[in-house]
Design a protein around this motif. Structure first.
Motif, PDB file in Angstrom:
ATOM      1  N   ASP A   1      31.841  47.866  22.598  1.00 20.20           N
ATOM      2  CA  ASP A   1      31.546  48.959  23.354  1.00 20.20           C
ATOM      3  C   ASP A   1      31.548  50.298  22.704  1.00 20.20           C
ATOM      4  N   PRO A   2      30.437  50.947  23.021  1.00 20.76           N
ATOM      5  CA  PRO A   2      30.609  52.533  22.646  1.00 20.76           C
ATOM      6  C   PRO A   2      31.776  53.223  23.316  1.00 20.76           C
ATOM      7  N   PHE A   3      32.579  53.770  22.585  1.00 23.33           N
ATOM      8  CA  PHE A   3      33.497  54.892  23.158  1.00 23.33           C
ATOM      9  C   PHE A   3      32.984  56.194  23.286  1.00 23.33           C
ATOM     10  N   THR A   4      32.165  56.754  22.230  1.00 22.03           N
ATOM     11  CA  THR A   4      31.540  58.011  22.241  1.00 22.03           C
ATOM     12  C   THR A   4      30.261  57.788  21.282  1.00 22.03           C
ATOM     13  N   ILE A   5      29.264  58.511  21.910  1.00 22.47           N
ATOM     14  CA  ILE A   5      27.996  58.517  21.384  1.00 22.47           C
ATOM     15  C   ILE A   5      27.278  59.688  21.345  1.00 22.47           C
ATOM     16  N   THR A   6      26.680  60.344  20.227  1.00 16.91           N
ATOM     17  CA  THR A   6      26.134  61.612  20.315  1.00 16.91           C
ATOM     18  C   THR A   6      24.541  61.512  19.881  1.00 16.91           C
ATOM     19  N   ALA A   7      23.738  61.688  20.776  1.00 10.23           N
ATOM     20  CA  ALA A   7      22.256  61.850  20.168  1.00 10.23           C
ATOM     21  C   ALA A   7      21.708  63.088  20.190  1.00 10.23           C
ATOM     22  N   HIS A   8      20.769  63.467  19.116  1.00 11.09           N
ATOM     23  CA  HIS A   8      20.031  64.343  19.104  1.00 11.09           C
ATOM     24  C   HIS A   8      18.507  64.005  19.156  1.00 11.09           C
TER      25      HIS A   8
ATOM     26  N   GLY B   1      34.240  50.431  19.927  1.00 17.45           N
ATOM     27  CA  GLY B   1      35.583  49.827  20.122  1.00 17.45           C
ATOM     28  C   GLY B   1      35.517  48.680  20.957  1.00 17.45           C
ATOM     29  N   ASP B   2      36.801  48.319  21.611  1.00 19.14           N
ATOM     30  CA  ASP B   2      36.862  47.439  22.549  1.00 19.14           C
ATOM     31  C   ASP B   2      37.610  47.938  23.902  1.00 19.14           C
ATOM     32  N   LEU B   3      36.860  48.003  24.801  1.00 18.16           N
ATOM     33  CA  LEU B   3      37.386  48.637  25.967  1.00 18.16           C
ATOM     34  C   LEU B   3      38.519  47.832  26.706  1.00 18.16           C
ATOM     35  N   ASP B   4      38.174  46.375  26.558  1.00 21.67           N
ATOM     36  CA  ASP B   4      39.170  45.411  27.126  1.00 21.67           C
ATOM     37  C   ASP B   4      40.682  45.391  26.364  1.00 21.67           C
ATOM     38  N   ALA B   5      40.510  46.157  25.119  1.00 20.24           N
ATOM     39  CA  ALA B   5      41.893  46.218  24.340  1.00 20.24           C
ATOM     40  C   ALA B   5      42.608  47.402  24.563  1.00 20.24           C
ATOM     41  N   LEU B   6      42.465  48.416  25.436  1.00 17.10           N
ATOM     42  CA  LEU B   6      42.774  49.535  25.651  1.00 17.10           C
ATOM     43  C   LEU B   6      43.930  49.479  26.915  1.00 17.10           C
ATOM     44  N   SER B   7      44.885  50.122  26.706  1.00 16.19           N
ATOM     45  CA  SER B   7      45.956  50.255  27.505  1.00 16.19           C
ATOM     46  C   SER B   7      45.452  50.718  29.042  1.00 16.19           C
ATOM     47  N   GLY B   8      45.967  50.121  30.051  1.00 17.13           N
ATOM     48  CA  GLY B   8      45.664  50.703  31.405  1.00 17.13           C
ATOM     49  C   GLY B   8      46.305  51.899  31.765  1.00 17.13           C
ATOM     50  N   GLU B   9      47.042  52.487  31.276  1.00 19.79           N
ATOM     51  CA  GLU B   9      47.835  53.679  31.476  1.00 19.79           C
ATOM     52  C   GLU B   9      46.834  55.036  31.861  1.00 19.79           C
ATOM     53  N   ILE B  10      47.046  55.683  33.091  1.00 21.00           N
ATOM     54  CA  ILE B  10      46.104  56.848  33.367  1.00 21.00           C
ATOM     55  C   ILE B  10      46.970  57.704  34.014  1.00 21.00           C
ATOM     56  N   ARG B  11      46.861  58.812  33.126  1.00 17.61           N
ATOM     57  CA  ARG B  11      47.224  60.267  33.741  1.00 17.61           C
ATOM     58  C   ARG B  11      46.152  61.320  33.765  1.00 17.61           C
ATOM     59  N   THR B  12      45.719  61.444  35.115  1.00 17.77           N
ATOM     60  CA  THR B  12      44.383  62.313  35.116  1.00 17.77           C
ATOM     61  C   THR B  12      44.392  63.218  36.413  1.00 17.77           C
ATOM     62  N   SER B  13      43.861  64.387  36.381  1.00 16.84           N
ATOM     63  CA  SER B  13      43.893  65.142  37.689  1.00 16.84           C
ATOM     64  C   SER B  13      42.323  65.107  38.204  1.00 16.84           C
TER      65      SER B  13
END
Length: 286
Positions: free
Chosen positions: A71-78, A128-140
């Protein structure tokens, strides 16, 4: 979404029809390690040039084949020169393969009318692997307030009729928030905003690769600032934050500063479970 930490259950896998147009048109074939071939479809054109988000998804698929993480976590294209439909070669170069993330660069090349190979796009990405990430969310962050889909305008509702809809518009089920499409009637709000519900026209649910296209799928916010014509992307960075739940996406894009012939576009993509699944910023020429 609450500001307090919470556990999020992973959504079901995205549905992809057997004849998914997006998957067919973003397909790549690995010719040898680090070299991939693609045939870019004219169905994703805006005028004569292909849409930058579609092209980023093609590059993203090549990087997925080259890297050990899916899975793409971050990708920058010019974006170096305009890309057209037809054959293309993608060359990937892995910088690092780690246990959690891997990083690589890629370039998309085409042969011009003189027979010279020209680099169209250059990309740097971390997977990376999105399914392997923690489910914790702290957001406004909060989802955009939008009318129901049935109260929003389809691309085919354009006063100019079907002929005024870019070719890419026929690949999408795009429903524009009426509050942000006064420009189509010659009355831009001058706020630099664009919001829409978004799905692929063939019913394929969104996944991390299609999110790379989704951030660039709406009409440019420059239209809401009174601009007309092509608004080519110079640079586009996408952060994919989660695997989207099935169902339509909500995309909100804003521009705060148009100056010296350039503008920025900040995009948020929300899924049907009210989760912020992708963010992006791009610099474009006005």
């Amino acid at each position: 979404m609450s500001d307090a930490p919470s556990q999020v259950t992973a959504p079901p896998a995205a549905h992809a029809p057997a004849t998914s147009e997006f998957d067919r048109d973003t397909a790549v074939r690995t010719r040898e390690p680090g070299v991939h071939e693609a045939r870019l479809s004219p169905g994703w054109a805006i005028g004569k040039a292909l849409n930058g988000g579609y092209l980023l998804a093609v590059l993203g698929r090549a990087l997925r084949q080259a890297l050990p993480h899916p899975d793409p976590f971050t990708i920058t294209a010019h974006y170096l020169t305009a890309t057209v439909a037809g054959p293309a070669t993608i060359r990937t170069d892995t910088a690092r393969s780690g246990r959690t993330v891997s990083t690589a660069s890629a370039g998309l090349f085409q042969t011009d009318e003189r027979g010279n190979e020209v680099e169209r796009i250059r990309v740097l990405a971390t997977y990376g692997d999105l399914d392997a990430l923690s489910g914790e969310i702290r957001t406004s962050a909060t989802p955009p307030a939008m009318p129901p889909r049935e109260q929003c305008f389809r691309a085919t509702d354009h006063p100019g009729g079907a002929a005024a809809v870019p070719e890419m518009g026929h690949r999408l089920d795009l429903r524009l928030d009426p509050e942000t499409c006064g420009w189509a009637l010659g009355a831009p709000s001058m706020r630099g905003r664009m919001r829409a519900w978004l799905q692929l026209a063939d019913g394929r649910d969104a996944d991390p690769l299609s999110l790379l296209m989704a951030v660039d799928a709406l009409p440019p916010t420059g239209f809401d600032l009174g601009l007309t014509g092509w608004v080519p992307t110079v640079e586009l960075t996408v952060h994919v934050r989660a695997r989207p739940a099935p169902g339509p996406l909500r995309v909100a894009i804003t521009t705060r500063n148009l100056a010296t012939g350039f503008l920025e576009e900040d995009a948020e993509v929300w899924d049907s479970a009210d989760r912020l699944v992708a963010q992006s910023r791009q610099l474009a020429r006005a």
